[in-house]
Design an enzyme around this catalytic site. Sequence first.
Site, PDB file in Angstrom:
ATOM      1  N   GLY A 258       0.894  -1.175  -0.015  1.00 27.82           N
ATOM      2  CA  GLY A 258       0.139  -0.058  -0.049  1.00 27.82           C
ATOM      3  C   GLY A 258       0.859   1.145  -0.086  1.00 27.82           C
ATOM      4  O   GLY A 258       0.547   2.225   0.599  1.00 27.82           O
ATOM      5  N   GLY A 259       2.056   1.194  -0.665  1.00 29.94           N
ATOM      6  CA  GLY A 259       3.006   2.301  -0.642  1.00 29.94           C
ATOM      7  C   GLY A 259       2.769   3.493  -1.504  1.00 29.94           C
ATOM      8  O   GLY A 259       3.534   4.164  -1.485  1.00 29.94           O
TER       9      GLY A 259
ATOM     10  N   ASP B  20       1.283  -1.561  -4.719  1.00 28.02           N
ATOM     11  CA  ASP B  20      -0.080  -0.719  -4.521  1.00 28.02           C
ATOM     12  C   ASP B  20      -1.016  -1.321  -5.804  1.00 28.02           C
ATOM     13  O   ASP B  20      -0.679  -1.908  -6.718  1.00 28.02           O
ATOM     14  CB  ASP B  20      -0.012   0.601  -4.343  1.00 28.02           C
ATOM     15  CG  ASP B  20      -1.144   1.260  -3.551  1.00 28.02           C
ATOM     16  OD1 ASP B  20      -2.350   0.873  -3.493  1.00 28.02           O
ATOM     17  OD2 ASP B  20      -0.686   2.226  -2.608  1.00 28.02           O
ATOM     18  N   LEU B  21      -2.166  -0.733  -5.772  1.00 28.18           N
ATOM     19  CA  LEU B  21      -3.239  -1.020  -6.882  1.00 28.18           C
ATOM     20  C   LEU B  21      -2.671  -0.497  -8.219  1.00 28.18           C
ATOM     21  O   LEU B  21      -1.960   0.464  -8.340  1.00 28.18           O
ATOM     22  CB  LEU B  21      -4.574  -0.577  -6.590  1.00 28.18           C
ATOM     23  CG  LEU B  21      -5.516  -1.073  -5.256  1.00 28.18           C
ATOM     24  CD1 LEU B  21      -6.422  -0.137  -5.033  1.00 28.18           C
ATOM     25  CD2 LEU B  21      -5.678  -2.441  -5.519  1.00 28.18           C
TER      26      LEU B  21
ATOM     27  N   MET C 247      -3.253  -6.710  -2.202  1.00 26.71           N
ATOM     28  CA  MET C 247      -2.719  -7.359  -1.074  1.00 26.71           C
ATOM     29  C   MET C 247      -3.556  -8.256  -0.617  1.00 26.71           C
ATOM     30  O   MET C 247      -2.966  -9.229   0.046  1.00 26.71           O
ATOM     31  CB  MET C 247      -2.455  -6.170  -0.104  1.00 26.71           C
ATOM     32  CG  MET C 247      -3.478  -5.587   0.495  1.00 26.71           C
ATOM     33  SD  MET C 247      -3.234  -4.148   1.489  1.00 26.71           S
ATOM     34  CE  MET C 247      -4.639  -3.271   1.836  1.00 26.71           C
TER      35      MET C 247
ATOM     36  N   HIS D 110      -4.909   0.187   9.605  1.00 23.57           N
ATOM     37  CA  HIS D 110      -6.085   0.671  10.479  1.00 23.57           C
ATOM     38  C   HIS D 110      -7.196   0.848   9.587  1.00 23.57           C
ATOM     39  O   HIS D 110      -8.348   1.166  10.151  1.00 23.57           O
ATOM     40  CB  HIS D 110      -5.629   2.070  10.948  1.00 23.57           C
ATOM     41  CG  HIS D 110      -5.424   3.104   9.983  1.00 23.57           C
ATOM     42  ND1 HIS D 110      -5.139   4.294  10.608  1.00 23.57           N
ATOM     43  CD2 HIS D 110      -4.988   3.216   8.854  1.00 23.57           C
ATOM     44  CE1 HIS D 110      -4.956   5.200   9.590  1.00 23.57           C
ATOM     45  NE2 HIS D 110      -5.084   4.483   8.594  1.00 23.57           N
TER      46      HIS D 110
END
Length: 360
Positions: free
Chosen positions: A201-202, A224-225, A245, A262
């Site tokens: 998710g960078g 990431d996407l 992910m 989160h």
Amino acid sequence: MAEEGIPIESKWKKEEEEEEAKIQIYKYVFGFAEAAVIKCAIELKIADAIESHGRPMNLLQLSTALNCSPPLLFRIMRFLIHRGIFKEETTTENLIAYSQTPLSHMLINVASLLVLENSPTIVESWHNLSGRIKNNETSNLLVPFEVAHGKDIWSYAATNQEFNIMFNEGLGCNARVITLPPIVERCGDIFNGVGSLVDVGGGNGTTLSILVKAFPWMKGINFDLPNVVSTSQDHNGVEHVGGSMFDFVPKADAAFFMWILHAWDDEDCIKILKNCREAIPENRGKVIIIDSVIDEKEENKMVSDVRLTLDIMMMTRSRKGKERTADEWTHLLINKAGFSRCTITPIPAAVPSIIQAFMS
């Protein structure tokens, strides 16, 4: 003694508190105004103008540089000075001039984050918060962002290029200016022995570009996407990989999450973390999580306030995302995701902590 047996001192104290509340309530009535004025200052580039000038500017100089109405600009500056965002100085010509403060410098450095969080797209979702609270907890409906825009924030970003860029620039700004510096300066030992690091998710790769520059022995994989990495710039030492992910995590010595987990409930986090376990070496692999840890006994009220605000923010953006306590993080990582041990290390004077989960 006062009437009805109440001590006169208690009665006076209650009356004082009620009078204070009558004034304090305006802070909440006009709570939006502070953010609006700060956004105005960013759009006018007030801090940039003073910074470029190289010394304090009087009202005429500043209004000329910004092509603004002097009387209106004066009122904006008075508001901001009262809040410590700029300060006044007296020049040798006995004129009032405006100068920078640490907060006004931050307006330059985190402008894209402030613009993101105060954009109509984001703010609109906050107006649906009460509907989320009334909703049945087990239902998937009424996530405030989805109510406002008809789809979740990631799907919205995938189909709205302008928001996609703004969103990733804002998060990249948060990483570059606020979150990463104390980690690099004080906690770099967490990367010792890590030859390759996958940032799950960078975003646009800002985080990894900073980390591989600070710790050049690491190879970086920004994951990431596809719609996110497709807009990412090239960074030395960083490879961009598109994917989900929930399907897989690229192989590396360590998996890195910053402000990611989160946004997901325990069930989804377990899926993500199990993919991490398959991606990292069993004997030395680890997961490094940069996220907030709720501590109601936190002595620093400002830090505690930010963490609790982030927890409410998650209600507006995700179905089951939340900030977790230390016990909740430990339970998730060891009892549910199957790691053998974990450590939680607070970052001094910072909102997040460093949470590490080890395979052995």
